[in-house]
Design a protein around this motif. Structure first.
Motif, PDB file in Angstrom:
ATOM      1  N   LEU A  64       0.828  -1.208   0.000  1.00  0.00           N
ATOM      2  CA  LEU A  64       0.000   0.000   0.000  1.00  0.00           C
ATOM      3  C   LEU A  64       0.862   1.257   0.000  1.00  0.00           C
ATOM      4  CD1 LEU A  64      -2.752  -1.069   2.566  1.00  0.00           C
ATOM      5  CD2 LEU A  64      -2.944  -1.008   0.083  1.00  0.00           C
ATOM      6  N   LYS A  65       1.937   1.244   0.762  1.00  0.00           N
ATOM      7  CA  LYS A  65       2.818   2.420   0.820  1.00  0.00           C
ATOM      8  C   LYS A  65       3.491   2.669  -0.520  1.00  0.00           C
ATOM      9  CE  LYS A  65       3.737   2.486   5.782  1.00  0.00           C
ATOM     10  NZ  LYS A  65       4.773   2.462   6.853  1.00  0.00           N
ATOM     11  N   VAL A  66       3.840   1.588  -1.219  1.00  0.00           N
ATOM     12  CA  VAL A  66       4.446   1.751  -2.548  1.00  0.00           C
ATOM     13  C   VAL A  66       3.463   2.423  -3.496  1.00  0.00           C
ATOM     14  CG1 VAL A  66       5.313   0.511  -4.561  1.00  0.00           C
ATOM     15  CG2 VAL A  66       6.061  -0.152  -2.271  1.00  0.00           C
ATOM     16  N   LEU A  67       2.198   1.986  -3.465  1.00  0.00           N
ATOM     17  CA  LEU A  67       1.179   2.583  -4.327  1.00  0.00           C
ATOM     18  C   LEU A  67       0.954   4.054  -3.993  1.00  0.00           C
ATOM     19  CD1 LEU A  67      -1.413  -0.351  -4.355  1.00  0.00           C
ATOM     20  CD2 LEU A  67       0.034   0.382  -6.253  1.00  0.00           C
ATOM     21  N   LEU A  68       0.920   4.368  -2.690  1.00  0.00           N
ATOM     22  CA  LEU A  68       0.733   5.763  -2.284  1.00  0.00           C
ATOM     23  C   LEU A  68       1.899   6.627  -2.732  1.00  0.00           C
ATOM     24  CD1 LEU A  68      -0.709   5.184   1.297  1.00  0.00           C
ATOM     25  CD2 LEU A  68      -1.905   6.307  -0.573  1.00  0.00           C
ATOM     26  N   LYS A  69       3.103   6.094  -2.593  1.00  0.00           N
ATOM     27  CA  LYS A  69       4.288   6.866  -2.988  1.00  0.00           C
ATOM     28  C   LYS A  69       4.284   7.148  -4.474  1.00  0.00           C
ATOM     29  CE  LYS A  69       9.260   7.006  -2.167  1.00  0.00           C
ATOM     30  NZ  LYS A  69      10.428   6.290  -1.607  1.00  0.00           N
ATOM     31  N   GLU A  70       3.825   6.163  -5.277  1.00  0.00           N
ATOM     32  CA  GLU A  70       3.749   6.372  -6.731  1.00  0.00           C
ATOM     33  C   GLU A  70       2.767   7.475  -7.091  1.00  0.00           C
ATOM     34  OE1 GLU A  70       2.709   2.597  -8.279  1.00  0.00           O
ATOM     35  OE2 GLU A  70       4.747   1.756  -8.135  1.00  0.00           O
ATOM     36  N   ARG A  71       1.729   7.663  -6.260  1.00  0.00           N
ATOM     37  CA  ARG A  71       0.716   8.694  -6.538  1.00  0.00           C
ATOM     38  C   ARG A  71       1.038  10.019  -5.876  1.00  0.00           C
ATOM     39  NH1 ARG A  71      -4.994   5.318  -6.342  1.00  0.00           N
ATOM     40  NH2 ARG A  71      -4.206   3.436  -7.375  1.00  0.00           N
ATOM     41  N   GLY A  72       2.197  10.088  -5.195  1.00  0.00           N
ATOM     42  CA  GLY A  72       2.587  11.339  -4.551  1.00  0.00           C
ATOM     43  C   GLY A  72       1.828  11.627  -3.282  1.00  0.00           C
ATOM     44  N   LEU A  73       1.276  10.593  -2.610  1.00  0.00           N
ATOM     45  CA  LEU A  73       0.507  10.781  -1.381  1.00  0.00           C
ATOM     46  C   LEU A  73       1.327  10.341  -0.173  1.00  0.00           C
ATOM     47  CD1 LEU A  73      -2.965   9.418  -2.557  1.00  0.00           C
ATOM     48  CD2 LEU A  73      -2.291  11.796  -2.293  1.00  0.00           C
ATOM     49  N   PRO A  74       1.068  10.896   1.004  1.00  0.00           N
ATOM     50  CA  PRO A  74       1.790  10.487   2.213  1.00  0.00           C
ATOM     51  C   PRO A  74       1.572   9.012   2.522  1.00  0.00           C
ATOM     52  CG  PRO A  74       0.647  12.559   2.562  1.00  0.00           C
ATOM     53  CD  PRO A  74       0.194  12.052   1.252  1.00  0.00           C
ATOM     54  N   VAL A  75       2.551   8.399   3.159  1.00  0.00           N
ATOM     55  CA  VAL A  75       2.511   6.956   3.421  1.00  0.00           C
ATOM     56  C   VAL A  75       2.402   6.654   4.905  1.00  0.00           C
ATOM     57  CG1 VAL A  75       3.796   6.395   1.331  1.00  0.00           C
ATOM     58  CG2 VAL A  75       5.034   6.842   3.443  1.00  0.00           C
ATOM     59  N   SER A  76       2.116   7.661   5.728  1.00  0.00           N
ATOM     60  CA  SER A  76       2.009   7.432   7.164  1.00  0.00           C
ATOM     61  C   SER A  76       0.605   6.971   7.524  1.00  0.00           C
ATOM     62  CB  SER A  76       2.350   8.711   7.929  1.00  0.00           C
ATOM     63  OG  SER A  76       1.458   9.743   7.563  1.00  0.00           O
ATOM     64  N   GLY A  77       0.495   6.226   8.642  1.00  0.00           N
ATOM     65  CA  GLY A  77      -0.804   5.796   9.126  1.00  0.00           C
ATOM     66  C   GLY A  77      -0.941   4.294   9.159  1.00  0.00           C
ATOM     67  N   VAL A  78      -2.043   3.836   9.791  1.00  0.00           N
ATOM     68  CA  VAL A  78      -2.310   2.401   9.871  1.00  0.00           C
ATOM     69  C   VAL A  78      -2.873   1.920   8.548  1.00  0.00           C
ATOM     70  CG1 VAL A  78      -2.705   2.473  12.359  1.00  0.00           C
ATOM     71  CG2 VAL A  78      -4.605   2.880  10.808  1.00  0.00           C
ATOM     72  N   LYS A  79      -3.057   0.597   8.442  1.00  0.00           N
ATOM     73  CA  LYS A  79      -3.458   0.014   7.169  1.00  0.00           C
ATOM     74  C   LYS A  79      -4.813   0.532   6.702  1.00  0.00           C
ATOM     75  CE  LYS A  79      -4.104  -4.386   4.767  1.00  0.00           C
ATOM     76  NZ  LYS A  79      -4.050  -5.855   4.863  1.00  0.00           N
ATOM     77  N   SER A  80      -5.769   0.652   7.630  1.00  0.00           N
ATOM     78  CA  SER A  80      -7.092   1.117   7.231  1.00  0.00           C
ATOM     79  C   SER A  80      -7.041   2.542   6.683  1.00  0.00           C
ATOM     80  CB  SER A  80      -8.040   1.053   8.425  1.00  0.00           C
ATOM     81  OG  SER A  80      -7.516   1.797   9.517  1.00  0.00           O
ATOM     82  N   ALA A  81      -6.174   3.405   7.277  1.00  0.00           N
ATOM     83  CA  ALA A  81      -6.028   4.771   6.773  1.00  0.00           C
ATOM     84  C   ALA A  81      -5.414   4.779   5.379  1.00  0.00           C
ATOM     85  CB  ALA A  81      -5.183   5.597   7.737  1.00  0.00           C
ATOM     86  N   LEU A  82      -4.465   3.863   5.144  1.00  0.00           N
ATOM     87  CA  LEU A  82      -3.857   3.778   3.818  1.00  0.00           C
ATOM     88  C   LEU A  82      -4.878   3.328   2.779  1.00  0.00           C
ATOM     89  CD1 LEU A  82      -0.432   2.084   4.710  1.00  0.00           C
ATOM     90  CD2 LEU A  82      -1.014   4.511   4.688  1.00  0.00           C
ATOM     91  N   LEU A  83      -5.717   2.330   3.156  1.00  0.00           N
ATOM     92  CA  LEU A  83      -6.769   1.877   2.247  1.00  0.00           C
ATOM     93  C   LEU A  83      -7.743   3.000   1.928  1.00  0.00           C
ATOM     94  CD1 LEU A  83      -7.518  -1.643   3.784  1.00  0.00           C
ATOM     95  CD2 LEU A  83      -6.618  -1.191   1.498  1.00  0.00           C
ATOM     96  N   GLU A  84      -8.110   3.751   2.976  1.00  0.00           N
ATOM     97  CA  GLU A  84      -9.042   4.863   2.803  1.00  0.00           C
ATOM     98  C   GLU A  84      -8.467   5.915   1.862  1.00  0.00           C
ATOM     99  OE1 GLU A  84     -11.548   7.877   5.757  1.00  0.00           O
ATOM    100  OE2 GLU A  84     -10.275   6.282   6.557  1.00  0.00           O
ATOM    101  N   ARG A  85      -7.168   6.155   2.003  1.00  0.00           N
ATOM    102  CA  ARG A  85      -6.489   7.152   1.167  1.00  0.00           C
ATOM    103  C   ARG A  85      -6.462   6.710  -0.294  1.00  0.00           C
ATOM    104  NH1 ARG A  85      -1.279   8.545   4.286  1.00  0.00           N
ATOM    105  NH2 ARG A  85      -2.796   8.950   5.921  1.00  0.00           N
ATOM    106  N   LEU A  86      -6.123   5.435  -0.531  1.00  0.00           N
ATOM    107  CA  LEU A  86      -6.080   4.933  -1.896  1.00  0.00           C
ATOM    108  C   LEU A  86      -7.460   4.938  -2.534  1.00  0.00           C
ATOM    109  CD1 LEU A  86      -3.596   1.959  -1.495  1.00  0.00           C
ATOM    110  CD2 LEU A  86      -3.304   3.919  -3.009  1.00  0.00           C
ATOM    111  N   ALA A  87      -8.474   4.506  -1.759  1.00  0.00           N
ATOM    112  CA  ALA A  87      -9.822   4.497  -2.308  1.00  0.00           C
ATOM    113  C   ALA A  87     -10.293   5.889  -2.657  1.00  0.00           C
ATOM    114  CB  ALA A  87     -10.781   3.853  -1.295  1.00  0.00           C
TER     115      ALA A  87
END
Length: 622
Positions: A64-87
């Motif tokens: 999930l952090k790799v995907l966020l980094k590719e989109r230029g988004l922050p990678v901090s937070g728990v897994k559910s926050a990362l999922l919410e960010r990607l969605a």
């Protein structure tokens, strides 16, 4: 009386009890609201983790952090926050749920999902006309008077304008001579037209040199005509008292060098409290000149809510580190208009780059004179800049070339500010159609200063780094025109230059055509140069090359022996110049042989009379 006092006391106690009850109820409601919000947030996170339709539900946190980094988004937070960010970035079902206020990443997502008003970072600029910007009539008229009615935006202007107009922080990289000055002046002045309410500077532009600050000031004054905005320029070498009086009368647009601005901050600590936009022009050169401490002081003294714009031809690591440490907001807009990333720097792409490698024992200054004469052949006029590594070398080359019939003007930091301004203006205004203008300079003339019509740049000697080579070469081939740049290196520095510029494509030219068949003309020209200028050039070469000994593979003894041979054979000095004990110690040459060191003057006792004078007896006090 006592009854009234008891009644008042009772009423006060009742009020206190009511207030406490209200506070308790409010606190309970807050706790309940927090619990409800937390429960809702936890429910959303649980849904995100268990939602089978979510394409990211089965991925690990690392994925999930790799995907966020590719989109230029922050990678901090728990897994559910990362999922919410990607969605949210995909615009899926979870994007419709109310975002968490504390998550700045979702604010970034919201801004990205807004109607597209900005140019994508990697989009190709189309060269929009300035007339489509919708500027105020007065600002548009001033811009038209500078560029013409049909002027179109350069890539850096088209890419940087949208974010700068919105008030976002921008870090932009672009070739020299592509209109970076207008890229920050026009949107900044447009914002000041509608948001100006103090007597302190609202737009502050920092430049590495006085010449560049004065050039930006002149362009700003032209754009501000009729807008009611007052422009000022503060640089070293001028009256600090005059600068203070000018600032107290009120300045809206301030162009400055970091050193002088820090001096003025010492007199008025609140000078930059009203700054709305801070511009770092030629950001890489600002750090190269050792202004990091002054920049930190200026950034600390300016308004916290300011907008920061940084424009640079290159982006070295120390500049990126300073920007990331708080000079710009974390969500700044990155703009790159230099061409394909990862390839050779495109800064000098329109310049014909050539290299002349001199053989061992060749006369470097004689070859320089012949390069300049060759360039003048068949031309009614020309405009040429020659770069030297030190002020002493520039003075020597200027005097030598003048003795070879090549009239020129020297420009370096040891000249007075009045001379530097006058010389820059004369060179800028030279008519290349009918006269030959030659400027012999140090890097004072290498950083962003616009000299239109420069047909040739010659760098005599290996530059200090790759960025310096790019900036110097960028004095020609500006604004879409073609230019030529020649790197003239001696045999002992050829390998150093080749390693430094290994990825820069240059055409090697045979040096034979630039060598004097007879050395008489060169020797006569050198002998007519004042001995003091030649002695200072020796000391300057020794100090400058001393810093490269390790790279060149030289010992300190070899350095001194080469310098002494150059003093005799090239500078035609009868004896080796002497160095002060302080200079010898600073360069680490105390134990080196064949070095002449000045003897320090004998110390005198405070009470001892000066030579030739009698000690006068004191008269007793009455």
């Amino acid at each position: 009386m006592r009854v009234m006092l008891f009644a008042a006391t009772g009423a006060l106690r009742c009020s206190s009890l009511r207030l406490s009850a209200l506070r308790t109820n409010a606190a309970r409601r807050g706790v309940a609201l927090h619990a409800t919000t937390s429960a809702a947030r936890q429910a959303r996170r649980a849904a995100a983790l268990n939602d089978a339709s979510n394409p990211y539900a089965g991925k690990t946190v690392a994925d999930l952090k790799v995907l966020l980094k590719e989109r230029g988004l922050p990678v901090s937070g728990v897994k559910s926050a990362l999922l919410e960010r990607l969605a949210a970035s995909d615009g899926g079902a979870l994007a419709a749920t109310p975002p968490r206020r504390a998550d700045p990443a979702l604010k970034t997502v919201e801004a990205a999902e807004a109607p597209p008003q900005t140019v994508p970072k990697k989009s190709e600029p189309t060269g929009r006309p300035f007339a489509t910007l919708g500027l105020s009539s007065r600002l548009a008229a001033n811009l038209e008077s500078q560029l013409g009615a049909d002027a179109r935006m350069t890539p850096i202007q088209e890419l940087a304008f949208p974010a700068a107009r919105r008030g976002d922080d921008v870090v932009a990289r672009a070739q020299t001579g592509t209109g970076k000055t207008l890229a920050f002046l026009v949107p900044s002045l447009e914002r000041l037209e509608t948001d100006l309410n103090n007597r302190r500077p609202a737009l502050v532009v920092l430049s590495p040199t006085r010449e560049l600050a004065q050039q930006i000031h002149a362009q700003a004054m032209s754009l501000c005509e009729g807008l009611g905005l007052r422009c000022g320029c503060v640089v070293g070498g001028t009256s600090k008292g005059g600068d203070l009086r000018r600032l107290r009368r009120g300045v809206d647009v301030l162009c400055a060098t970091p050193g002088r601005l820090c001096d003025l901050l010492g007199e008025d600590a609140k000078l930059l409290r009203g700054t709305k936009t801070l511009v770092l022009d030629e950001g890489d050169r600002l750090l190269d000149e050792g202004f990091e401490r002054q920049l930190s002081q200026i950034i600390e003294a300016s308004s916290r809510s300011r907008q920061t714009l940084c424009f640079s031809a290159t982006m070295p690591a120390d500049l990126k580190r300073m920007l990331d440490s708080g000079a710009v907001r974390s969500e700044y807009e990155r703009v790159d208009a230099t061409g394909a990333a990862g390839s050779v720097d495109q800064t000098a792409s329109r310049v014909d780059l050539r290299r002349v490698a001199l053989p061992k024992g060749a006369d470097a200054l004689g070859a320089l004179a012949n390069v300049l004469k060759k360039h003048r052949e068949g031309r009614a006029g020309s405009k040429v800049v020659v770069f030297l590594p030190t002020t002493a070398a520039a003075e020597l080359a200027s005097a030598y070339l003048a003795n070879r019939g090549l009239s020129n003007a020297a420009l370096h930091s040891r000249k007075s500010q009045g001379y530097r301004t006058r010389t820059s203006n004369e060179f800028r205004d030279a008519d290349v159609a009918r006269e030959h203008a030659l400027l012999v300079a140090t890097d004072v003339a290498a950083r962003g200063v616009d000299y239109p019509g420069v047909s040739l740049v010659v760098q005599a000697g290996t530059p200090d780094n790759r960025e310096q080579f790019v900036h110097r070469s960028g004095r020609t081939g500006r604004a879409g025109t073609a230019g030529e740049a020649i790197l003239l290196v001696e045999d002992w520095e050829f390998a150093l230059a080749s390693d430094m510029l290994s990825d820069v494509k240059m055409l090697d030219i045979d040096a034979t055509e630039f060598l004097d068949a007879v050395a008489d003309d060169s020797q006569k020209a050198m002998n007519r140069v004042m001995p003091d200028i030649r002695r200072k050039a020796y000391v300057g070469w020794l100090g400058h090359t001393n810093a490269r000994c390790k790279t060149l593979g030289w010992s300190k003894q070899e350095l001194v022996d080469r310098a002494n041979a150059m003093a005799r054979e090239d500078y035609l000095l009868r004896e080796t110049p002497s160095l002060t004990p302080r200079a010898v110690g600073f360069m680490g040459l105390k134990k080196v042989q064949n070095l002449r060191v000045e003897k320090p003057p004998p110390r005198q006792n405070r009470g001892a009379p000066a030579p030739g004078r009698r000690k006068q007896s004191r008269k007793p006090r009455r």
